[in-house]
Write a protein that holds these residues in place. Structure first.
Motif, PDB file in Angstrom:
ATOM      1  N   MET A 155       0.845  -1.192   0.000  1.00 53.45           N
ATOM      2  CA  MET A 155       0.000   0.000   0.000  1.00 53.45           C
ATOM      3  C   MET A 155       0.884   1.247   0.000  1.00 53.45           C
ATOM      4  SD  MET A 155      -2.678   1.383   2.896  1.00 53.45           S
ATOM      5  CE  MET A 155      -3.821   0.045   2.663  1.00 53.45           C
ATOM      6  N   SER A 156       0.685   2.124  -0.980  1.00 49.09           N
ATOM      7  CA  SER A 156       1.472   3.351  -1.068  1.00 49.09           C
ATOM      8  C   SER A 156       0.927   4.410  -0.121  1.00 49.09           C
ATOM      9  CB  SER A 156       1.453   3.889  -2.505  1.00 49.09           C
ATOM     10  OG  SER A 156       2.091   2.991  -3.387  1.00 49.09           O
ATOM     11  N   PHE A 157       1.836   5.161   0.459  1.00 48.06           N
ATOM     12  CA  PHE A 157       1.502   6.213   1.417  1.00 48.06           C
ATOM     13  C   PHE A 157       1.609   7.567   0.724  1.00 48.06           C
ATOM     14  CE2 PHE A 157       3.653   8.826   4.972  1.00 48.06           C
ATOM     15  CZ  PHE A 157       2.498   9.552   5.191  1.00 48.06           C
ATOM     16  N   ILE A 158       0.503   8.304   0.681  1.00 46.26           N
ATOM     17  CA  ILE A 158       0.468   9.615   0.022  1.00 46.26           C
ATOM     18  C   ILE A 158       0.190  10.702   1.049  1.00 46.26           C
ATOM     19  CG2 ILE A 158      -0.730  11.055  -1.674  1.00 46.26           C
ATOM     20  CD1 ILE A 158      -1.215   8.596  -3.332  1.00 46.26           C
ATOM     21  N   LEU A 159       0.995  11.738   1.005  1.00 46.09           N
ATOM     22  CA  LEU A 159       0.797  12.907   1.857  1.00 46.09           C
ATOM     23  C   LEU A 159       0.106  13.987   1.037  1.00 46.09           C
ATOM     24  CD1 LEU A 159       1.276  14.552   4.467  1.00 46.09           C
ATOM     25  CD2 LEU A 159       3.499  15.210   3.520  1.00 46.09           C
ATOM     26  N   VAL A 160      -1.036  14.468   1.529  1.00 45.61           N
ATOM     27  CA  VAL A 160      -1.781  15.544   0.875  1.00 45.61           C
ATOM     28  C   VAL A 160      -1.522  16.833   1.643  1.00 45.61           C
ATOM     29  CG1 VAL A 160      -4.055  16.398   0.206  1.00 45.61           C
ATOM     30  CG2 VAL A 160      -3.566  13.947   0.089  1.00 45.61           C
ATOM     31  N   VAL A 161      -0.925  17.819   0.980  1.00 43.53           N
ATOM     32  CA  VAL A 161      -0.626  19.108   1.607  1.00 43.53           C
ATOM     33  C   VAL A 161      -1.569  20.145   0.994  1.00 43.53           C
ATOM     34  CG1 VAL A 161       1.164  20.751   2.237  1.00 43.53           C
ATOM     35  CG2 VAL A 161       1.779  18.371   1.754  1.00 43.53           C
ATOM     36  N   GLU A 162      -2.621  20.463   1.720  1.00 39.71           N
ATOM     37  CA  GLU A 162      -3.695  21.336   1.218  1.00 39.71           C
ATOM     38  C   GLU A 162      -4.336  22.062   2.384  1.00 39.71           C
ATOM     39  OE1 GLU A 162      -6.043  23.471  -0.426  1.00 39.71           O
ATOM     40  OE2 GLU A 162      -5.509  22.056  -2.040  1.00 39.71           O
ATOM     41  N   ASP A 163      -4.403  23.391   2.302  1.00 36.27           N
ATOM     42  CA  ASP A 163      -4.933  24.172   3.430  1.00 36.27           C
ATOM     43  C   ASP A 163      -6.448  24.308   3.407  1.00 36.27           C
ATOM     44  OD1 ASP A 163      -4.579  25.826   1.142  1.00 36.27           O
ATOM     45  OD2 ASP A 163      -4.746  27.606   2.382  1.00 36.27           O
ATOM     46  N   GLU A 164      -7.090  23.969   2.299  1.00 33.28           N
ATOM     47  CA  GLU A 164      -8.550  24.007   2.243  1.00 33.28           C
ATOM     48  C   GLU A 164      -9.080  22.634   2.663  1.00 33.28           C
ATOM     49  OE1 GLU A 164     -10.499  25.837  -1.087  1.00 33.28           O
ATOM     50  OE2 GLU A 164      -8.645  26.849  -1.697  1.00 33.28           O
ATOM     51  N   THR A 165      -9.673  22.591   3.849  1.00 38.19           N
ATOM     52  CA  THR A 165     -10.071  21.322   4.460  1.00 38.19           C
ATOM     53  C   THR A 165     -10.998  20.499   3.578  1.00 38.19           C
ATOM     54  OG1 THR A 165      -9.883  22.352   6.636  1.00 38.19           O
ATOM     55  CG2 THR A 165     -11.068  20.275   6.522  1.00 38.19           C
ATOM     56  N   ALA A 166     -11.978  21.149   2.974  1.00 37.17           N
ATOM     57  CA  ALA A 166     -12.951  20.419   2.155  1.00 37.17           C
ATOM     58  C   ALA A 166     -12.274  19.732   0.969  1.00 37.17           C
ATOM     59  CB  ALA A 166     -14.033  21.372   1.654  1.00 37.17           C
ATOM     60  N   ILE A 167     -11.348  20.438   0.325  1.00 33.56           N
ATOM     61  CA  ILE A 167     -10.631  19.866  -0.818  1.00 33.56           C
ATOM     62  C   ILE A 167      -9.735  18.720  -0.355  1.00 33.56           C
ATOM     63  CG2 ILE A 167      -8.896  20.320  -2.597  1.00 33.56           C
ATOM     64  CD1 ILE A 167      -9.976  23.145  -2.823  1.00 33.56           C
ATOM     65  N   ALA A 168      -9.021  18.936   0.749  1.00 32.79           N
ATOM     66  CA  ALA A 168      -8.124  17.910   1.274  1.00 32.79           C
ATOM     67  C   ALA A 168      -8.884  16.633   1.618  1.00 32.79           C
ATOM     68  CB  ALA A 168      -7.390  18.440   2.503  1.00 32.79           C
ATOM     69  N   GLU A 169     -10.024  16.773   2.277  1.00 30.42           N
ATOM     70  CA  GLU A 169     -10.813  15.604   2.668  1.00 30.42           C
ATOM     71  C   GLU A 169     -11.378  14.884   1.454  1.00 30.42           C
ATOM     72  OE1 GLU A 169     -11.061  14.128   5.407  1.00 30.42           O
ATOM     73  OE2 GLU A 169     -10.112  15.591   6.742  1.00 30.42           O
ATOM     74  N   LEU A 170     -11.794  15.642   0.446  1.00 29.10           N
ATOM     75  CA  LEU A 170     -12.328  15.027  -0.772  1.00 29.10           C
ATOM     76  C   LEU A 170     -11.249  14.219  -1.480  1.00 29.10           C
ATOM     77  CD1 LEU A 170     -14.696  14.682  -2.709  1.00 29.10           C
ATOM     78  CD2 LEU A 170     -13.953  16.773  -3.879  1.00 29.10           C
ATOM     79  N   ILE A 171     -10.050  14.793  -1.567  1.00 24.22           N
ATOM     80  CA  ILE A 171      -8.931  14.079  -2.177  1.00 24.22           C
ATOM     81  C   ILE A 171      -8.620  12.817  -1.373  1.00 24.22           C
ATOM     82  CG2 ILE A 171      -6.446  14.170  -2.641  1.00 24.22           C
ATOM     83  CD1 ILE A 171      -6.809  17.162  -3.273  1.00 24.22           C
ATOM     84  N   ALA A 172      -8.571  12.962  -0.054  1.00 25.02           N
ATOM     85  CA  ALA A 172      -8.237  11.838   0.814  1.00 25.02           C
ATOM     86  C   ALA A 172      -9.247  10.706   0.673  1.00 25.02           C
ATOM     87  CB  ALA A 172      -8.159  12.301   2.270  1.00 25.02           C
ATOM     88  N   ILE A 173     -10.519  11.030   0.612  1.00 25.45           N
ATOM     89  CA  ILE A 173     -11.568  10.014   0.474  1.00 25.45           C
ATOM     90  C   ILE A 173     -11.369   9.219  -0.816  1.00 25.45           C
ATOM     91  CG2 ILE A 173     -14.032   9.685   0.000  1.00 25.45           C
ATOM     92  CD1 ILE A 173     -14.540  12.012   1.991  1.00 25.45           C
ATOM     93  N   ASN A 174     -11.108   9.923  -1.910  1.00 24.11           N
ATOM     94  CA  ASN A 174     -10.913   9.251  -3.196  1.00 24.11           C
ATOM     95  C   ASN A 174      -9.657   8.392  -3.208  1.00 24.11           C
ATOM     96  OD1 ASN A 174     -12.970  10.119  -5.418  1.00 24.11           O
ATOM     97  ND2 ASN A 174     -12.573  11.992  -4.296  1.00 24.11           N
TER      98      ASN A 174
END
Length: 241
Positions: A1-20
């Motif tokens: 399983m690959s580990f991806i770090l999402v660096v995003e200050d807009e919470t809604a966008i970050a959570e949407l990316i994380a969910i996908n």
């Protein structure tokens, strides 16, 4: 399983990316600023970073330049996310060290395709690159662990006979030196979080790994950090083997 770090200050966008990403089978962590991103990268090196251009305190561009300038993060795959669509901005992002550049808004399918493409490009290099700590050399391509040691006849190259699980464990520790890893983190990163085994199993494999490293005088590289986990030190001379 690959580990991806999402660096995003807009919470809604970050959570949407994380969910996908999680739905696609990736492990995900989120950082909302440059300080948090550096803290996560220092803790465990991600397989890939998605970083927004505009961040509080320090831009994604500056982060990418910093990571490219440091030996440990030089090969870290980075995809820049931004609302800037001008060609000059794209060129600036790529020149800063980004492996790819994705303009907002973007579809989840396109994001996943870009991520997989970057990971495919980076994977052969990452998997085959040898790593060395205190003269101990681990070569994933040949599956050999060797070190030059002093013998009665002089210096000789010796090979440590290491099992497949211990090999993966050593590889992870050598590519993340001087950082304390809990048993749970080691289970996740070495065994995979789909494997349901006791955390104390890690202790058994660490013991086996130390025993395997005795012939090359490197058992002392693996330190036990009481109440926290394990760490691979880069100061073998100060540790009793």
């Amino acid at each position: 399983m690959s580990f991806i770090l999402v660096v995003e200050d807009e919470t809604a966008i970050a959570e949407l990316i994380a969910i996908n990403l999680r739905h696609a089978g990736f492990e995900v962590r989120i950082a909302t600023d440059a300080e948090g991103a550096n803290r996560e990268v220092d803790r465990v090196l991600p397989d890939l970073v998605l970083v927004d251009w505009m961040l509080p305190g320090q831009t994604g561009l500056q982060l990418a330049r910093r990571w490219r300038s440091e030996a440990r993060t030089r090969e870290l795959p980075v995809i820049m996310l931004t609302a800037r669509a001008d060609e000059t901005d794209k060129v600036a992002g790529l020149d800063a060290g980004a492996d790819d550049y994705l303009t907002k808004p973007f579809s989840p399918k396109e994001l996943l395709a870009r991520i997989r493409a970057v990971l495919r490009r980076k994977a052969p290099e990452a998997l085959d690159s040898a790593v060395e700590v205190c003269g101990l050399r681990l070569d994933p391509a040949t599956r050999r662990v060797t070190r030059r040691v002093e013998t009665d006849e002089g210096e000789a190259l010796r090979e440590a006979k290491i099992g497949p699980t211990e090999f993966r464990l050593l590889h992870f520790l050598m590519t993340h030196p001087e950082r304390v890893h809990s048993r749970a983190q080691l289970l996740d990163r070495v065994w995979g979080d789909h494997v349901f085994i006791e955390e104390r199993t890690v202790d058994v494999h660490v013991k086996r790994l130390r025993e395997a490293l005795q012939p090359v005088q490197c058992a002392g590289l693996i330190e036990t950090v009481r109440g926290a986990g394990y760490r691979l030190t880069q100061q073998l001379g100060s540790v009793a083997a």
